[in-house]
Design an enzyme around this catalytic site. Structure first.
Site, PDB file in Angstrom:
ATOM      1  N   ASP A  78      34.458  61.577  69.647  1.00 10.22           N
ATOM      2  CA  ASP A  78      35.653  60.782  69.903  1.00 10.22           C
ATOM      3  C   ASP A  78      36.836  61.691  70.220  1.00 10.22           C
ATOM      4  O   ASP A  78      36.929  62.808  69.694  1.00 10.22           O
ATOM      5  CB  ASP A  78      35.952  59.918  68.673  1.00 10.22           C
ATOM      6  CG  ASP A  78      36.918  58.794  68.964  1.00 10.22           C
ATOM      7  OD1 ASP A  78      37.172  58.529  70.159  1.00 10.22           O
ATOM      8  OD2 ASP A  78      37.416  58.177  68.016  1.00 10.22           O
ATOM      9  N   THR A 107      41.052  58.619  75.250  1.00  8.84           N
ATOM     10  CA  THR A 107      42.113  57.708  75.671  1.00  8.84           C
ATOM     11  C   THR A 107      42.957  58.337  76.767  1.00  8.84           C
ATOM     12  O   THR A 107      43.813  57.666  77.343  1.00  8.84           O
ATOM     13  CB  THR A 107      43.024  57.361  74.480  1.00  8.84           C
ATOM     14  OG1 THR A 107      43.515  58.577  73.898  1.00  8.84           O
ATOM     15  CG2 THR A 107      42.254  56.570  73.431  1.00  8.84           C
ATOM     16  N   LYS A 136      34.845  51.646  73.051  1.00 10.49           N
ATOM     17  CA  LYS A 136      34.172  52.927  73.309  1.00 10.49           C
ATOM     18  C   LYS A 136      33.225  53.305  72.174  1.00 10.49           C
ATOM     19  O   LYS A 136      32.073  53.694  72.405  1.00 10.49           O
ATOM     20  CB  LYS A 136      35.212  54.026  73.537  1.00 10.49           C
ATOM     21  CG  LYS A 136      36.093  53.773  74.746  1.00 10.49           C
ATOM     22  CD  LYS A 136      36.986  54.944  75.080  1.00 10.49           C
ATOM     23  CE  LYS A 136      38.045  55.222  74.027  1.00 10.49           C
ATOM     24  NZ  LYS A 136      39.024  54.109  73.901  1.00 10.49           N
ATOM     25  N   THR A 137      33.677  53.193  70.949  1.00  6.11           N
ATOM     26  CA  THR A 137      32.799  53.498  69.820  1.00  6.11           C
ATOM     27  C   THR A 137      31.640  52.515  69.747  1.00  6.11           C
ATOM     28  O   THR A 137      30.495  52.884  69.488  1.00  6.11           O
ATOM     29  CB  THR A 137      33.596  53.469  68.497  1.00  6.11           C
ATOM     30  OG1 THR A 137      34.599  54.476  68.535  1.00  6.11           O
ATOM     31  CG2 THR A 137      32.682  53.716  67.305  1.00  6.11           C
TER      32      THR A 137
END
Length: 362
Positions: free
Chosen positions: A127, A176, A82-83
């Site tokens: 995030d 998540t 994802k990052t």
């Protein structure tokens, strides 16, 4: 190669691996290595084929229009990319990127300070977006939709709302736990993608690419051995590669073969399916002490000498995903695959054995 989460996940959300070689969260060493190994473009990114194809269309269309890309929401387990994808989005759009996290934004003023300093077209990577405070979340609604925020000056009856116009920007949110995002926030993302676990062939490509960047010599069988024990997660594959590299440099000639990889991972107690000491301890307690279950979580935790939360949040998710353990209303139950993996013969009364009732009484 493709990893995620430059900021370690908080303990109450996605526990850090606490020294576990197969933990999916990143520690300081992982973050330093990942920065050097991350792919810089969608073309270099391995895996997530559908997400890459869809995202490529979104970004190319925005560039063709000369517009800012739609807001993007990326969900999935830690370590899947994802990052990395957020940084690739910024690179593909030729825009700077600002990185922060939900837990760091506890007040609306924190978010207002970040938003007001953005440049036109800049990518803001947020995030663990589901852990942002509610006041900041409500401010984000207006910022995403109308590119403005109302800054409250003063308190009480004399408080005044001053509208602040924002330059167009792209928000990339990562989570998540997508189910914890409120619907109004999810609806404001123009593109939503779920990151899947990798298959062994994709992880082999990850291992080969990382080995090349780390100047490590590895053959096809060696890469396959590491990939097969990596739990479908690139971050874990790269961590295992580094540990196998260390073993190969000290014990042999530095070349990673299947035999070398297997011997190295045996030293680190990672078995052929990616289970480590904690995973096997849970299965062995469930099988040997409780005959395959059902057994309550607290009892199982006491049997392995771990906290209840450690068993539930660290060990169980992978065991369930691998089909080795099942959660039922009556308690935890081992599957026939668990007996087979540990080389044990299930008793006749074990769930699913010898024609006895299955996991759910079928």
């Amino acid at each position: 190669m493709n990893w995620d989460d430059s900021t370690p996940a908080p303990a109450d959300d996605a526990p850090d691996h606490d020294g576990r070689l197969v933990g999916a969260s990143a520690d300081g060493e992982d973050q330093a290595v990942e920065a050097a190994l991350r792919p810089k473009s969608l073309a270099e990114f391995v895996g997530q084929e559908r997400v890459r194809e869809q995202l490529d269309l979104v970004l190319k269309a925005a560039l063709a229009r000369g517009a800012t890309a739609d807001h993007v929401l990326l969900s999935g387990a830690p370590g899947l990319g994802k990052t990395t994808l957020s940084m690739i989005i910024a690179a593909e759009m030729q825009a700077p990127i600002r990185i922060t996290s939900g837990p760091a934004i506890q007040h609306a003023g924190d978010l207002a300070a970040i938003l007001s300093s953005l440049q036109e077209g800049e990518v803001l990577f947020l995030d663990e977006i589901h852990r942002m405070s509610r006041p900041a979340e409500e401010m984000l609604y207006m910022a995403m939709e109308d590119f403005r925020v109302d800054v409250i000056v003063g308190k009480g009856p004399g408080a005044t709302a001053i509208p602040l116009e924002l330059p167009p920007f792209t928000l990339v949110g990562a989570t998540t736990r997508a189910g914890l995002l409120p619907p109004p926030l999810r609806d404001r993302f123009g593109f939503t993608a779920h990151m899947e676990f990798y298959d062994p062939a994709e992880l082999e490509r990850v291992v080969h690419r990382s080995a090349q960047l780390l100047d490590v010599e590895i053959d096809t069988d060696g890469a396959a051995e590491i990939a097969g024990r990596s739990r479908g997660t690139p971050r874990i594959a790269n961590r295992l590669l580094r540990r196998v590299r260390d073993y190969a440099q000290v014990k042999v000639d530095g070349v990673i073969t299947q035999e070398v990889a297997a011997a190295a991972l045996a030293v680190y107690e990672v078995d052929t399916r990616g289970l480590d000491r904690l995973d096997r301890a849970v299965l062995q307690a469930l099988l040997k002490l409780f005959g395959g279950g059902p057994v309550g979580l607290s009892t199982l935790a006491v049997a392995v000498g771990e906290e209840r939360e450690t068993v539930e949040e660290v060990a169980e998710p992978f065991l369930v995903r691998e089909g080795l353990l099942a959660r039922t209303p009556r308690g935890r139950i081992a599957t026939p695959a668990a007996w087979a993996h540990l080389g044990l013969v299930p008793p006749q009364h074990a769930p699913g054995a010898g024609g006895q009732p299955g996991l759910f009484g079928a």
